[in-house]
Design a protein around this motif. Structure first.
Motif, short mmCIF file in Angstrom:
data_model
loop_
_atom_site.label_atom_id
_atom_site.label_comp_id
_atom_site.label_asym_id
_atom_site.label_seq_id
_atom_site.Cartn_x
_atom_site.Cartn_y
_atom_site.Cartn_z
N ASP A 116 0.86 -1.16 0.20
CA ASP A 116 0.14 0.20 -0.15
C ASP A 116 0.89 1.16 -0.11
OD1 ASP A 116 -2.27 -1.57 0.04
OD2 ASP A 116 -2.73 -1.42 2.29
N GLU A 117 1.84 1.16 0.82
CA GLU A 117 2.83 2.44 0.89
C GLU A 117 3.59 2.59 -0.44
OE1 GLU A 117 3.84 5.90 2.62
OE2 GLU A 117 2.48 4.09 3.32
N CYS A 118 3.92 1.69 -0.95
CA CYS A 118 4.76 1.65 -2.56
C CYS A 118 3.82 2.31 -3.56
CB CYS A 118 5.15 0.29 -2.80
SG CYS A 118 6.68 -0.38 -1.75
N GLU A 119 2.56 1.96 -3.54
CA GLU A 119 1.60 2.55 -4.41
C GLU A 119 1.35 4.09 -4.04
OE1 GLU A 119 -3.02 1.83 -5.50
OE2 GLU A 119 -2.13 0.08 -4.35
N LEU A 120 1.09 4.56 -2.85
CA LEU A 120 1.06 5.53 -2.41
C LEU A 120 2.08 6.53 -2.83
CD1 LEU A 120 -0.76 5.16 0.98
CD2 LEU A 120 -1.96 6.26 -1.19
N LEU A 121 3.37 6.09 -2.73
CA LEU A 121 4.66 6.82 -2.77
C LEU A 121 4.58 7.22 -4.46
CD1 LEU A 121 7.27 4.68 -0.92
CD2 LEU A 121 6.89 7.21 -0.73
N ALA A 123 2.03 7.09 -6.75
CA ALA A 123 0.90 7.65 -7.25
C ALA A 123 0.89 9.14 -6.50
CB ALA A 123 -0.45 7.10 -6.47
N GLY A 124 1.51 9.39 -5.66
CA GLY A 124 1.81 10.93 -4.98
C GLY A 124 2.99 11.43 -5.39
N GLY A 125 3.79 10.96 -6.38
CA GLY A 125 4.82 11.43 -7.05
C GLY A 125 6.01 11.71 -5.94
N VAL A 126 5.95 10.98 -4.72
CA VAL A 126 7.15 11.20 -3.97
C VAL A 126 8.21 10.49 -4.21
CG1 VAL A 126 7.58 11.00 -1.50
CG2 VAL A 126 5.19 11.30 -2.16
N LEU A 127 8.24 9.66 -4.97
CA LEU A 127 9.33 8.54 -5.42
C LEU A 127 9.31 8.06 -6.72
CD1 LEU A 127 10.41 6.84 -2.15
CD2 LEU A 127 11.68 8.75 -3.19
N PRO A 128 10.22 7.93 -7.49
CA PRO A 128 10.05 7.35 -8.77
C PRO A 128 9.67 5.94 -8.98
CG PRO A 128 12.25 7.91 -8.71
CD PRO A 128 11.45 8.36 -7.59
N ALA A 129 9.00 5.38 -9.81
CA ALA A 129 8.22 3.98 -9.80
C ALA A 129 9.44 3.09 -9.84
CB ALA A 129 7.34 3.81 -10.86
N ASP A 130 10.77 3.25 -10.61
CA ASP A 130 11.67 2.18 -10.75
C ASP A 130 12.24 2.06 -9.26
OD1 ASP A 130 12.66 4.83 -10.77
OD2 ASP A 130 14.36 4.06 -12.25
N LEU A 131 12.54 3.29 -8.58
CA LEU A 131 13.26 3.27 -7.37
C LEU A 131 12.28 2.41 -6.16
CD1 LEU A 131 15.50 4.50 -5.49
CD2 LEU A 131 14.31 6.33 -5.09
N VAL A 132 10.96 2.71 -6.27
CA VAL A 132 10.19 1.92 -5.32
C VAL A 132 10.07 0.55 -5.64
CG1 VAL A 132 7.77 1.78 -4.79
CG2 VAL A 132 8.67 4.05 -4.84
N ALA A 133 9.97 0.11 -6.83
CA ALA A 133 10.01 -1.32 -7.52
C ALA A 133 11.36 -1.94 -6.91
CB ALA A 133 9.95 -1.47 -8.88
N ARG A 225 7.15 8.87 3.30
CA ARG A 225 5.91 9.75 3.19
C ARG A 225 5.58 10.27 4.76
NH1 ARG A 225 0.32 9.02 2.83
NH2 ARG A 225 0.80 6.69 3.22
N TRP A 226 5.65 9.44 5.75
CA TRP A 226 5.33 10.11 7.03
C TRP A 226 6.30 11.18 7.27
CZ3 TRP A 226 7.79 10.88 11.53
CH2 TRP A 226 6.79 11.09 12.74
N LEU A 227 7.61 11.14 7.24
CA LEU A 227 8.54 12.01 7.40
C LEU A 227 8.18 13.34 6.70
CD1 LEU A 227 11.75 9.82 7.27
CD2 LEU A 227 10.89 10.88 9.27
N VAL A 228 7.83 13.20 5.39
CA VAL A 228 7.79 14.53 4.66
C VAL A 228 6.43 15.09 5.06
CG1 VAL A 228 7.08 15.33 2.30
CG2 VAL A 228 8.82 13.48 2.53
N GLU A 229 5.47 14.28 5.56
CA GLU A 229 4.26 14.89 5.95
C GLU A 229 4.46 15.52 7.38
OE1 GLU A 229 1.43 11.86 5.81
OE2 GLU A 229 0.95 11.94 3.43
#
Length: 248
Positions: A116-121, A123-133, A225-229
């Motif tokens: 769920d967190e990877c999807e939010l990262l 979808a919200g443009g916080v991190l690029p998809a390849d980095l998350v994957a 995401r929590w840290l940023v928020e």
């Protein structure tokens, strides 16, 4: 007159220092209850509890200094890091506390939270998809059965105080409970991989380094995401996003 120093503050909790007294104010009383209970049970040095009332915990300051902080230079000789590893081992070998801790989430629940967190990262443009994957792939190694241990649950290096080659105290026990021992080791060495060997030498038991590295990725993905928020800079040099980039 002593000044009031704000050590850390966000919408969930705040820590203030007045002279040699730390005041922890937490919106969730259960976290204070966990902290007091864990410090009473832990077989390692902890701060003296001066008093606690609803939503406030007063602690005495510890002697010594920390080994550094995430994103900053590490300090201390190899012996100090090894001493920290030995203290962590004493904690992990202790009788289990009654509660599950942050490091005790089930594999199924942890995997679902991570996905769920990877999807939010992404979808919200916080991190690029390849980095998350890529880091989600690395994190998979942490999603395996483990034997429950008495874990701290948030064992950042800023939470461990040393004086020379001796651990003088460990703070911030609000996430303590039963959990995966390697989560603590990974949290303690996050961003300071150069000292992992010293910590493991003090710990005195061979551990799966791939699982340690998996926890680095998993923990970082969950907290960015929590840290940023909450006003923290996960993108600062040497911090969580840098660690995720290093896995590419």
């Amino acid at each position: 007159m002593d000044e009031v120093e704000v050590v850390v503050a966000h919408s969930e909790r705040a820590t203030l220092r007045v002279g040699d007294v730390f005041l922890k104010v937490d919106g969730d009383q259960a976290r204070i209850d966990v902290e007091v209970e864990a410090m009473a049970l832990a077989p390692v040095p902890t701060p003296e509890v001066l008093w606690h009332k609803p939503h406030v915990l007063a602690l005495a300051a510890l002697p010594g200094t920390t080994l550094g902080r995430l994103g900053g230079p590490s300090t201390g000789a190899p012996a100090a890091w090894a001493a920290a590893g030995a203290a962590i081992r004493r904690l992990h070998d202790a009788a289990l506390p009654p509660r599950l801790g942050r490091a005790g989430r089930s594999i199924v629940a942890l995997a679902a939270e991570l996905d769920d967190e990877c999807e939010l990262l992404v979808a919200g443009g916080v991190l690029p998809a390849d980095l998350v994957a890529r880091n989600r792939q690395v994190a998979e190694a942490a999603l395996r059965p483990w034997t429950a241990a008495f874990t701290h649950g948030d064992l950042q290096i800023a939470h461990v105080f040393v004086d020379g080659g001796e651990v003088t105290g460990i703070i911030d026990w609000s996430e303590a409970g039963q959990g995966d021992a390697l989560y603590d080791l990974a949290t303690f060495t996050l961003g300071h991989e150069e000292h992992l060997g010293d910590v493991i030498a003090g710990y005195g038991v061979d551990v799966d380094l791939d699982v340690i590295r998996a926890w680095w990725s998993l923990r970082s993905l969950l907290v960015v995401r929590w840290l940023v928020e909450h006003g923290f800079d996960a993108f600062a040099p040497g911090c969580e996003v840098d660690l995720l980039r290093s896995r590419m």
